[in-house]
Enzyme design. Structure first.
Site, short mmCIF file in Angstrom:
data_model
loop_
_atom_site.label_atom_id
_atom_site.label_comp_id
_atom_site.label_asym_id
_atom_site.label_seq_id
_atom_site.Cartn_x
_atom_site.Cartn_y
_atom_site.Cartn_z
N ASP A 165 37.05 48.68 26.92
CA ASP A 165 37.04 48.70 28.38
C ASP A 165 35.90 49.61 28.85
O ASP A 165 35.81 50.77 28.45
CB ASP A 165 38.39 49.25 28.88
CG ASP A 165 38.64 48.94 30.34
OD1 ASP A 165 37.76 48.37 31.00
OD2 ASP A 165 39.73 49.29 30.84
N ASP A 188 34.41 43.47 32.46
CA ASP A 188 34.24 44.80 31.85
C ASP A 188 35.26 45.13 30.75
O ASP A 188 35.37 46.29 30.36
CB ASP A 188 34.28 45.88 32.92
CG ASP A 188 35.61 45.92 33.67
OD1 ASP A 188 36.41 44.98 33.53
OD2 ASP A 188 35.85 46.90 34.41
N GLU A 189 35.98 44.14 30.24
CA GLU A 189 36.91 44.45 29.15
C GLU A 189 37.16 43.22 28.30
O GLU A 189 37.02 42.08 28.75
CB GLU A 189 38.23 45.00 29.68
CG GLU A 189 39.00 44.04 30.57
CD GLU A 189 40.34 44.59 30.98
OE1 GLU A 189 41.03 45.21 30.16
OE2 GLU A 189 40.72 44.38 32.15
#
Length: 418
Positions: free
Chosen positions: A27, A121-122
C-alpha cells in the site's frame, strides 16, 4: 491498529520470521500527496490537503502531517481547514497518479505474475512460487519497498502474512514506510487485540451493532456465540467474521480481477435547487461513465446515483437494467429516473453516477431489436471525434454554456475498486 496518521506504527526487521507466509499487501503511503511532493519537493514536510481550493469539495487525500490534525479523506475541505488552518491545498492531478501507479505495478509484476491491483495505490501479491528466484516473502517485501523508493521516489508499506486478510491488516499497522510480517503460527495472537472495525466486511453499521454487544476486538468475535453474532450482523456476515477471526481466509490472489464499478461525481460551486439542471448534470456524468465503459470494453448491468444535500446528508439509489449497456443515454435515463424517486427537494451539493456489476461488452448479445441502435451510432461517432480532436471539443448541445454552479471538483475516485 494504526491511527491513520502514523501513530501506533508497528514494523518488523527485514530478517523477521516469515514462516508459512505467501501473501504481500503493498500500500502506497498517502499516495496522492506523495506524488504531489514528488513533483514539487518544496511541499515536503508540509500539511497537504489534496482537493479543490474553494473549500466546498471533499478531501481526496492528505499528507501525514495533515492527518495528525484529524484531516481525513472524504472530509469537507472547509472542515479540514478548520482542523488544520496552515494546510496547503493542492488540486488533484489524477492522470499523474495513474502514471505513477503504472510504474509501481510494473515493479510488482517484475517479482511475480500473481498481482491483484485493488486500486491505483495498493495490490495483493502471491510470492510463493518465486521464492527460489527472489528469496523469502519478507525478503521480497523488503526488495519491493527499496525499488519503489529508488525507482519511483515514494514510499510504501507492506504486510506479509499467510492470508490476504491478515496481510492487509498488517500493512495498515506498519504505515507509513514500514513492513510488518505475521508468521502463520502467530496469526491468532496478531489478530486477537485488533478492533472489529479493522476486519474485512465490517462497515460502520456492523461495527456499531457488534460494539453495542461488547464485541470490540477480534478476540471478542472468537469468544462470542454464533447466535449473538447472527443477531448482531446476520448469518452471512457472522459466518465470514468467525472464519476470519480464526485466521482463515480462502481467497486467492486474483489476477483477473476487474473494476467493480466506474463512476464520476461533481461537487457544485453553489448548492443547486434547479432540478432541470441537476437532471442535465446526471446525463452529462452518465455520458462520461459510458465513454469509460466503452474504452474498457465493458457494459454495466446496474446504475447507481449519489445525491449529497447542503446539510451533507447523502442519498444513494440503484437500479438493475433489463439489459447491460454502455450507452450514455440509457445510463443517464436510469440515473434521472432514480433521481425522481428521491422525495427531498433541498439544495444539492453533489451528484454522482456510477456503473456497477460490470461485464464484458456484448456478452449478452443483441435481441431482435436494438432499441439503442441510434444512440449507439451517435456515441460511437462521438468517441471517434474525441479520439481525433480531444474531449474538450465535444459536448451535448444542452451542456454548452452551462457553467453556472458546476465544476468545483471532480471526484478523485472515479476509478474502479471501492
Amino acid at each position: 491498529m494504526g491511527h491513520g496518521d502514523g501513530r501506533g506504527r508497528v514494523v518488523s526487521r527485514p530478517d523477521a520470521d516469515d514462516t508459512g507466509t505467501r501473501i504481500l499487501h503493498v500500500d502506497m503511503d498517502a499516495f496522492y500527496a506523495a506524488v504531489e511532493v514528488l513533483d514539487d519537493p518544496t511541499l515536503r514536510g508540509l500539511p497537504l490537503i489534496i482537493g479543490a481550493p474553494d473549500g466546498r469539495s471533499v478531501v481526496s487525500s492528505a499528507s501525514y502531517e495533515a492527518r495528525r490534525y484529524g484531516v481525513r479523506a472524504a472530509m469537507p475541505v472547509s472542515q479540514a481547514l478548520r482542523l488544520c488552518p496552515t494546510a496547503r491545498i493542492v488540486p488533484p492531478h489524477f492522470h499523474r497518479y495513474q502514471e505513477v501507479s503504472r510504474q509501481v505495478m510494473a515493479i510488482f509484476e517484475s517479482f511475480t505474475p500473481l498481482v491483484e491491483p485493488l486500486s491505483v495505490d495498493e495490490a495483493f501479491l502471491d510470492v510463493q512460487g518465486v521464492r527460489r528466484l527472489w528469496g523469502s516473502p519478507a525478503r521480497i517485501a523488503d526488495l519491493i519497498r527499496t525499488r519503489v523508493l529508488d525507482e519511483v521516489g515514494i514510499t510504501c508499506s507492506v504486510g506479509v502474512a499467510a492470508t490476504k486478510h491478515v496481510a492487509k491488516m498488517a500493512s495498515t499497522v506498519a504505515k507509513p514506510d514500514g513492513m510488518l510480517v505475521v508468521p502463520a503460527p502467530a496469526t491468532l495472537d496478531f489478530l486477537a487485540p485488533r478492533p472489529v472495525r479493522a476486519m474485512w466486511g465490517v462497515g460502520p453499521k456492523a461495527a456499531e451493532a457488534l460494539e453495542a454487544r461488547g464485541i470490540r476486538t477480534i478476540r471478542d468475535v472468537r469468544e462470542s456465540s454464533r447466535e449473538m453474532l447472527d443477531r448482531a450482523v446476520g448469518p452471512a456476515l457472522s459466518a465470514r467474521l468467525t472464519q476470519l477471526a480464526l485466521g482463515e481466509d480462502p481467497r486467492a490472489v486474483d489476477t483477473e480481477r476487474v473494476e467493480k464499478s466506474i463512476g464520476h461525481e461533481e461537487t457544485f460551486d453553489q448548492d443547486i435547487l434547479d432540478r432541470t439542471f441537476l437532471r442535465a448534470e446526471l446525463l452529462r456524468l452518465a455520458d462520461r461513465v459510458a465513454a469509460r465503459l466503452r474504452r474498457a470494453d465493458w457494459e454495466t448491468a446496474t446504475v447507481s446515483i449519489k445525491i449529497r444535500f447542503d446539510d451533507f446528508r447523502t442519498v444513494n439509489r440503484s437500479q438493475t437494467l433489463s439489459e447491460p449497456t454502455a450507452v450514455g443515454q440509457r445510463i443517464g435515463e436510469a440515473a434521472q429516473g432514480l433521481f425522481e424517486q428521491i422525495d427531498r427537494r433541498d439544495p444539492v451539493r453533489l451528484v454522482g453516477v456510477r456503473a456497477e456489476n460490470l461485464r464484458p461488452a456484448g456478452g449478452a448479445g443483441l435481441g431482435l431489436w436494438d432499441d439503442d441502435e441510434d444512440w449507439r451510432k451517435v456515441e460511437g461517432a462521438v468517441d471517434e471525434a474525441v479520439a481525433r480532436f480531444g474531449s474538450a471539443t465535444i459536448s451535448r448541445a444542452r451542456h454548452i454554456g452551462r457553467g453556472d454552479g458546476r465544476g468545483a471538483a471532480q471526484h478523485p475516485k472515479a476509478h474502479g475498486v471501492n
